[in-house]
Design a protein around this motif. Structure first.
Motif, short mmCIF file in Angstrom:
data_model
loop_
_atom_site.label_atom_id
_atom_site.label_comp_id
_atom_site.label_asym_id
_atom_site.label_seq_id
_atom_site.Cartn_x
_atom_site.Cartn_y
_atom_site.Cartn_z
N LEU B 67 0.96 -1.44 -0.33
CA LEU B 67 -0.27 -0.10 -0.14
C LEU B 67 0.95 0.96 0.13
N PHE B 197 -6.31 1.49 -8.74
CA PHE B 197 -6.27 1.43 -7.51
C PHE B 197 -6.56 1.48 -6.14
N SER B 198 -8.21 1.81 -6.12
CA SER B 198 -9.79 2.22 -5.77
C SER B 198 -9.44 0.40 -5.93
N LEU B 199 -10.44 -0.09 -6.93
CA LEU B 199 -10.57 -1.30 -6.84
C LEU B 199 -9.68 -2.75 -7.14
N LEU B 202 -7.13 -0.83 -2.95
CA LEU B 202 -7.16 -0.90 -2.08
C LEU B 202 -8.68 -2.06 -2.26
N ALA B 203 -9.41 -2.16 -3.06
CA ALA B 203 -10.12 -3.51 -2.91
C ALA B 203 -9.95 -4.76 -2.08
N ALA B 206 -9.27 -4.32 1.61
CA ALA B 206 -10.02 -4.11 2.39
C ALA B 206 -10.87 -5.52 3.09
#
Lengths: 104, 206
Positions: B67, B197-199, B202-203, B206
């Protein structure tokens, strides 16, 4: 080098606002995963919302897509592409997930 | 001449470019290309979505995601996109080629930094055996992240070629029109990275 006029300062402010909003949304995305302040069921929906918000911010502030008349063709092109993409991507996910279930 | 009247396309105001209508249609054509590229990225995203649990007992999202490095890459690419828009403003307001080139090189340097961090991550993945042929998840992961990385590398090459052209010919109307299209491409890549980066990262953890 010429002095920057009011128009240039206004546009700089516009881009800086876009950068500020992008930074805030990015930090919020990373924080929602790294700090664990959200209930775990909410993290993925929060990430999707934050990502969509940041995409809209960057389209608006960096690529100048908005609802003024002159740019409507680009907005329509973008929306039509997103519609086609949504059908294809959602269809792929649906079909493959269904197939996965039936193979169990 | 007000901004609103001359801006016929998103991004930069090309009202000052000699070509006029012709240049506008070139920019619109470039938008059509970007949207076809968006479909490509979107479908690779969809494939990644179908493969997200297909790790076959190999490394998964937790193993491939560093990360801190992703945060640095995100910051560098955002800075690069922002620096490009300031370069665009320097071009639009005739600030001279040197001020343009300063911002242009800031955009290029942070784009290069993004690519270096990404390659270091890829190197780490190969070391832990997270290679594309290990599992469906890793094939999709490398396709998606690698496709974006290749686009960034292509954009850097494009920046390099344009820099040489600017040094040789100055900021002529033709070159301004090319810079405008490169700008659209560069901002577009940052938007695709938001999805990655989100899906993907990070996801994934998560």
């Amino acid at each position: 080098m010429k002095h920057s006029g009011p128009e240039e300062r206004r546009e700089r402010g516009f881009y800086t606002l876009g950068l500020g909003l992008s930074v805030v949304l990015t930090v919020a995305s990373f924080a929602s995963v790294m700090t664990g302040i959200l209930p775990s069921a909410w993290v993925i929906p929060a990430l999707v919302v934050l990502a969509l918000a940041q995409i809209v911010v960057q389209l608006r502030y960096f690529l100048h897509i908005d609802f003024t008349h002159q740019k409507r063709e680009d907005l329509q092109l973008l929306l039509f592409t997103v519609l086609l993409l949504a059908i294809m991507a959602f269809g792929t996910l649906w079909v493959m997930a269904d197939l996965g279930d039936r193979m169990m | 001449m007000s901004d609103q009247q001359t801006n016929m396309h998103p991004g930069l105001n090309l009202g000052y470019v000699g070509g006029g209508k012709h240049e506008e249609s070139k920019v619109f054509g470039f938008w059509v290309f970007l949207m076809s590229d968006l479909v490509t990225f979107g479908l690779v995203f969809a494939i990644f979505g179908t493969m997200r649990n297909a790790t076959a007992g190999g490394p998964g999202a937790h193993e491939v995601t560093e990360l801190r490095s992703i945060a640095i890459q995100t910051g560098l690419l955002l800075l690069s996109s922002f620096a490009f828009s300031w370069a665009s403003l320097a071009m639009k307001y005739e600030a001279g080629r040197w001020r343009f080139l300063i911002w242009f090189s800031v955009a290029a340097t942070s784009g290069l930094g993004f690519l270096i961090f990404e390659l270091l991550d890829f190197h780490h993945l190969i070391e832990i055996g997270a290679v594309p042929q290990r599992s469906g998840y890793l094939s999709a992961f490398w396709s998606l992240v690698g496709l974006h990385g290749l686009h960034v590398a292509g954009g850097l090459l494009w920046i390099g070629v344009l820099t040489l052209q600017i040094l040789k010919f100055g900021l002529t109307d033709t070159i301004k029109s090319r810079i405008t299209r490169l700008g659209l491409y560069w901002h577009f890549l940052d938007i695709v990275w938001i999805g990655i980066f989100s899906l993907v990262f990070l996801a994934g953890v998560a």
